[in-house]
Design a protein around this motif. Structure first.
Motif, PDB file in Angstrom:
ATOM      1  N   GLY A   1       0.849  -1.183   0.000  1.00 56.39           N
ATOM      2  CA  GLY A   1       0.000   0.000   0.000  1.00 56.39           C
ATOM      3  C   GLY A   1       0.882   1.229   0.000  1.00 56.39           C
ATOM      4  O   GLY A   1       1.818   1.335  -0.792  1.00 56.39           O
ATOM      5  N   ARG A   2       0.634   2.148   0.924  1.00 57.92           N
ATOM      6  CA  ARG A   2       1.476   3.342   1.043  1.00 57.92           C
ATOM      7  C   ARG A   2       2.460   3.241   2.195  1.00 57.92           C
ATOM      8  O   ARG A   2       3.128   4.219   2.539  1.00 57.92           O
ATOM      9  N   LEU A   3       2.540   2.060   2.775  1.00 55.32           N
ATOM     10  CA  LEU A   3       3.541   1.813   3.803  1.00 55.32           C
ATOM     11  C   LEU A   3       4.809   1.331   3.132  1.00 55.32           C
ATOM     12  O   LEU A   3       4.795   0.378   2.348  1.00 55.32           O
ATOM     13  N   THR A   4       5.922   1.984   3.410  1.00 62.50           N
ATOM     14  CA  THR A   4       7.206   1.592   2.829  1.00 62.50           C
ATOM     15  C   THR A   4       8.210   1.321   3.949  1.00 62.50           C
ATOM     16  O   THR A   4       8.105   1.865   5.049  1.00 62.50           O
ATOM     17  N   LEU A   5       9.157   0.478   3.635  1.00 61.31           N
ATOM     18  CA  LEU A   5      10.216   0.134   4.575  1.00 61.31           C
ATOM     19  C   LEU A   5      11.541   0.344   3.878  1.00 61.31           C
ATOM     20  O   LEU A   5      11.837  -0.311   2.873  1.00 61.31           O
ATOM     21  N   ASP A   6      12.325   1.274   4.407  1.00 61.48           N
ATOM     22  CA  ASP A   6      13.583   1.654   3.783  1.00 61.48           C
ATOM     23  C   ASP A   6      14.754   1.048   4.553  1.00 61.48           C
ATOM     24  O   ASP A   6      14.966   1.373   5.722  1.00 61.48           O
ATOM     25  N   PRO A   7      15.535   0.146   3.919  1.00 65.56           N
ATOM     26  CA  PRO A   7      16.643  -0.509   4.627  1.00 65.56           C
ATOM     27  C   PRO A   7      17.798   0.424   4.949  1.00 65.56           C
ATOM     28  O   PRO A   7      18.578   0.149   5.862  1.00 65.56           O
ATOM     29  N   SER A   8      17.929   1.519   4.215  1.00 60.13           N
ATOM     30  CA  SER A   8      19.089   2.387   4.419  1.00 60.13           C
ATOM     31  C   SER A   8      19.093   3.028   5.804  1.00 60.13           C
ATOM     32  O   SER A   8      20.152   3.259   6.390  1.00 60.13           O
ATOM     33  N   GLY A   9      17.885   3.311   6.340  1.00 63.41           N
ATOM     34  CA  GLY A   9      17.825   3.925   7.661  1.00 63.41           C
ATOM     35  C   GLY A   9      16.969   3.164   8.640  1.00 63.41           C
ATOM     36  O   GLY A   9      16.639   3.680   9.711  1.00 63.41           O
ATOM     37  N   HIS A  10      16.587   1.904   8.263  1.00 65.42           N
ATOM     38  CA  HIS A  10      15.667   1.128   9.095  1.00 65.42           C
ATOM     39  C   HIS A  10      14.456   1.975   9.458  1.00 65.42           C
ATOM     40  O   HIS A  10      14.074   2.092  10.622  1.00 65.42           O
ATOM     41  N   GLU A  11      13.854   2.555   8.431  1.00 66.03           N
ATOM     42  CA  GLU A  11      12.778   3.516   8.621  1.00 66.03           C
ATOM     43  C   GLU A  11      11.500   3.056   7.945  1.00 66.03           C
ATOM     44  O   GLU A  11      11.507   2.626   6.791  1.00 66.03           O
ATOM     45  N   ALA A  12      10.377   3.129   8.677  1.00 60.91           N
ATOM     46  CA  ALA A  12       9.063   2.885   8.095  1.00 60.91           C
ATOM     47  C   ALA A  12       8.419   4.237   7.810  1.00 60.91           C
ATOM     48  O   ALA A  12       8.523   5.165   8.620  1.00 60.91           O
ATOM     49  N   ARG A  13       7.743   4.329   6.655  1.00 62.79           N
ATOM     50  CA  ARG A  13       7.139   5.602   6.268  1.00 62.79           C
ATOM     51  C   ARG A  13       5.729   5.372   5.748  1.00 62.79           C
ATOM     52  O   ARG A  13       5.486   4.447   4.972  1.00 62.79           O
ATOM     53  N   PHE A  14       4.813   6.227   6.202  1.00 61.38           N
ATOM     54  CA  PHE A  14       3.433   6.197   5.725  1.00 61.38           C
ATOM     55  C   PHE A  14       3.046   7.623   5.368  1.00 61.38           C
ATOM     56  O   PHE A  14       3.049   8.508   6.222  1.00 61.38           O
ATOM     57  N   HIS A  15       2.712   7.846   4.076  1.00 60.68           N
ATOM     58  CA  HIS A  15       2.484   9.200   3.563  1.00 60.68           C
ATOM     59  C   HIS A  15       3.744  10.034   3.844  1.00 60.68           C
ATOM     60  O   HIS A  15       4.835   9.645   3.473  1.00 60.68           O
ATOM     61  N   ASP A  16       3.598  11.155   4.553  1.00 63.67           N
ATOM     62  CA  ASP A  16       4.753  12.031   4.793  1.00 63.67           C
ATOM     63  C   ASP A  16       5.313  11.865   6.197  1.00 63.67           C
ATOM     64  O   ASP A  16       6.111  12.683   6.669  1.00 63.67           O
ATOM     65  N   ARG A  17       4.911  10.786   6.883  1.00 60.58           N
ATOM     66  CA  ARG A  17       5.383  10.569   8.246  1.00 60.58           C
ATOM     67  C   ARG A  17       6.306   9.361   8.282  1.00 60.58           C
ATOM     68  O   ARG A  17       6.132   8.400   7.536  1.00 60.58           O
ATOM     69  N   ALA A  18       7.300   9.437   9.155  1.00 65.07           N
ATOM     70  CA  ALA A  18       8.296   8.366   9.221  1.00 65.07           C
ATOM     71  C   ALA A  18       8.642   8.059  10.666  1.00 65.07           C
ATOM     72  O   ALA A  18       8.534   8.910  11.551  1.00 65.07           O
ATOM     73  N   VAL A  19       9.055   6.812  10.894  1.00 64.78           N
ATOM     74  CA  VAL A  19       9.513   6.411  12.221  1.00 64.78           C
ATOM     75  C   VAL A  19      10.709   5.483  12.029  1.00 64.78           C
ATOM     76  O   VAL A  19      10.720   4.621  11.147  1.00 64.78           O
TER      77      VAL A  19
ATOM     78  N   LEU B   1      12.936   2.430  13.193  1.00 66.26           N
ATOM     79  CA  LEU B   1      12.705   1.196  13.933  1.00 66.26           C
ATOM     80  C   LEU B   1      14.026   0.611  14.410  1.00 66.26           C
ATOM     81  O   LEU B   1      15.067   0.782  13.754  1.00 66.26           O
ATOM     82  N   ASN B   2      13.983  -0.099  15.538  1.00 66.42           N
ATOM     83  CA  ASN B   2      15.190  -0.810  15.939  1.00 66.42           C
ATOM     84  C   ASN B   2      15.335  -2.061  15.062  1.00 66.42           C
ATOM     85  O   ASN B   2      14.458  -2.388  14.270  1.00 66.42           O
ATOM     86  N   ARG B   3      16.438  -2.761  15.207  1.00 64.79           N
ATOM     87  CA  ARG B   3      16.751  -3.880  14.310  1.00 64.79           C
ATOM     88  C   ARG B   3      15.669  -4.957  14.350  1.00 64.79           C
ATOM     89  O   ARG B   3      15.263  -5.495  13.317  1.00 64.79           O
ATOM     90  N   ARG B   4      15.167  -5.291  15.542  1.00 65.37           N
ATOM     91  CA  ARG B   4      14.170  -6.351  15.655  1.00 65.37           C
ATOM     92  C   ARG B   4      12.830  -5.924  15.078  1.00 65.37           C
ATOM     93  O   ARG B   4      12.166  -6.699  14.378  1.00 65.37           O
ATOM     94  N   GLN B   5      12.436  -4.675  15.346  1.00 67.81           N
ATOM     95  CA  GLN B   5      11.180  -4.167  14.786  1.00 67.81           C
ATOM     96  C   GLN B   5      11.255  -4.148  13.254  1.00 67.81           C
ATOM     97  O   GLN B   5      10.286  -4.515  12.579  1.00 67.81           O
ATOM     98  N   TYR B   6      12.397  -3.741  12.742  1.00 74.45           N
ATOM     99  CA  TYR B   6      12.572  -3.702  11.286  1.00 74.45           C
ATOM    100  C   TYR B   6      12.437  -5.101  10.690  1.00 74.45           C
ATOM    101  O   TYR B   6      11.737  -5.307   9.700  1.00 74.45           O
ATOM    102  N   SER B   7      13.096  -6.091  11.296  1.00 70.95           N
ATOM    103  CA  SER B   7      13.045  -7.456  10.772  1.00 70.95           C
ATOM    104  C   SER B   7      11.634  -8.033  10.846  1.00 70.95           C
ATOM    105  O   SER B   7      11.187  -8.729   9.933  1.00 70.95           O
ATOM    106  N   LEU B   8      10.923  -7.752  11.936  1.00 73.42           N
ATOM    107  CA  LEU B   8       9.551  -8.213  12.079  1.00 73.42           C
ATOM    108  C   LEU B   8       8.660  -7.629  10.987  1.00 73.42           C
ATOM    109  O   LEU B   8       7.896  -8.348  10.336  1.00 73.42           O
TER     110      LEU B   8
END
Length: 226
Positions: A131-149, A151-158
């Protein structure tokens, strides 16, 4: 894991299917090479167990076609041909591992787990979108629309594991093996506690796609972050 078994011998196909389902894998069987190629185009597979000698297509040519399509799905080739030359041919064609028949079911399961871990390590470097949820490996960052968070390593892997299996049930044992590498169930509720923290992080960016199926597992719904 979601596994495709390509085997024309019904006895061996049944043996492999029963053994893999007993350790909580989802298994689909194709009896021909043409059938396998068709199924591979219809969804994501965590690994393929491929017989080398099929009634319509040679397993080596099937692997070459799979790789030509751009699929990096880990492939374990099974064959009654077990000489060094045969194994080299199988690996050279693009197989990730080669196991001669007859084989031990525990060894087959261990080899599938090993090639899947290697495949997952490669996939960790890929950007994921559901959908509009993206996961960027370069910064272990989840993004939805114009907002980003971040994630720690485990949250990212999950989240990566759930996104790769979007709209499909992922069991607790699948997460334990795919994210932690465990082939046993620990006493601590590590899946539940880490998923709770992941959910909290995603709610912070207005996206809560994870649905709990009590007693079964979890589904990441693509329509919840559309």
């Amino acid at each position: 894991m979601r596994l495709l078994v390509v085997e024309d011998d019904p006895v061996i196909a049944d043996q492999v299917t029963r053994g893999l389902r007993a350790i909580d894998h989802e298994v689909h069987v194709a009896a021909t090479g043409a059938g396998a190629l068709l199924v591979l185009q219809q969804g994501h597979w965590d690994a393929v167990v491929l017989d080398r000698m099929l009634p319509d297509l040679n397993g080596l040519s099937i692997i070459q076609q799979i790789r030509r399509y751009g699929h990096a799905t880990p492939i374990l080739m099974l064959s009654a041909l077990g000489s060094v030359k045969d194994r080299i041919e199988g690996l050279a064609s693009g197989a990730d591992d080669y196991l001669a028949k007859p084989f031990d079911m525990d060894e087959l399961a261990a080899r599938i787990a090993a090639i899947s871990r290697r495949g997952m390590a490669v996939a960790e470097n890929a950007r994921l979108e559901v959908g509009r949820l993206t996961l960027d490996p370069s910064g272990h960052e989840a993004r939805f629309h114009d907002r980003a968070v971040t994630l720690n390593r485990r949250q990212y892997s999950l989240l990566a594991h759930l996104m790769r299996h979007a709209d499909r049930l992922v069991t607790r044992s699948m997460l334990l093996e795919g994210v932690w590498g465990y082939t046993f169930a620990p006493t601590a509720n590590i899946v539940e506690s880490n998923l709770s923290r992941l959910r909290t992080a995603l709610i912070g960016i207005d996206c809560d796609p994870i649905e709990t199926q009590r007693g079964a597992g979890y589904i990441l719904r693509s329509d919840r972050c559309a």
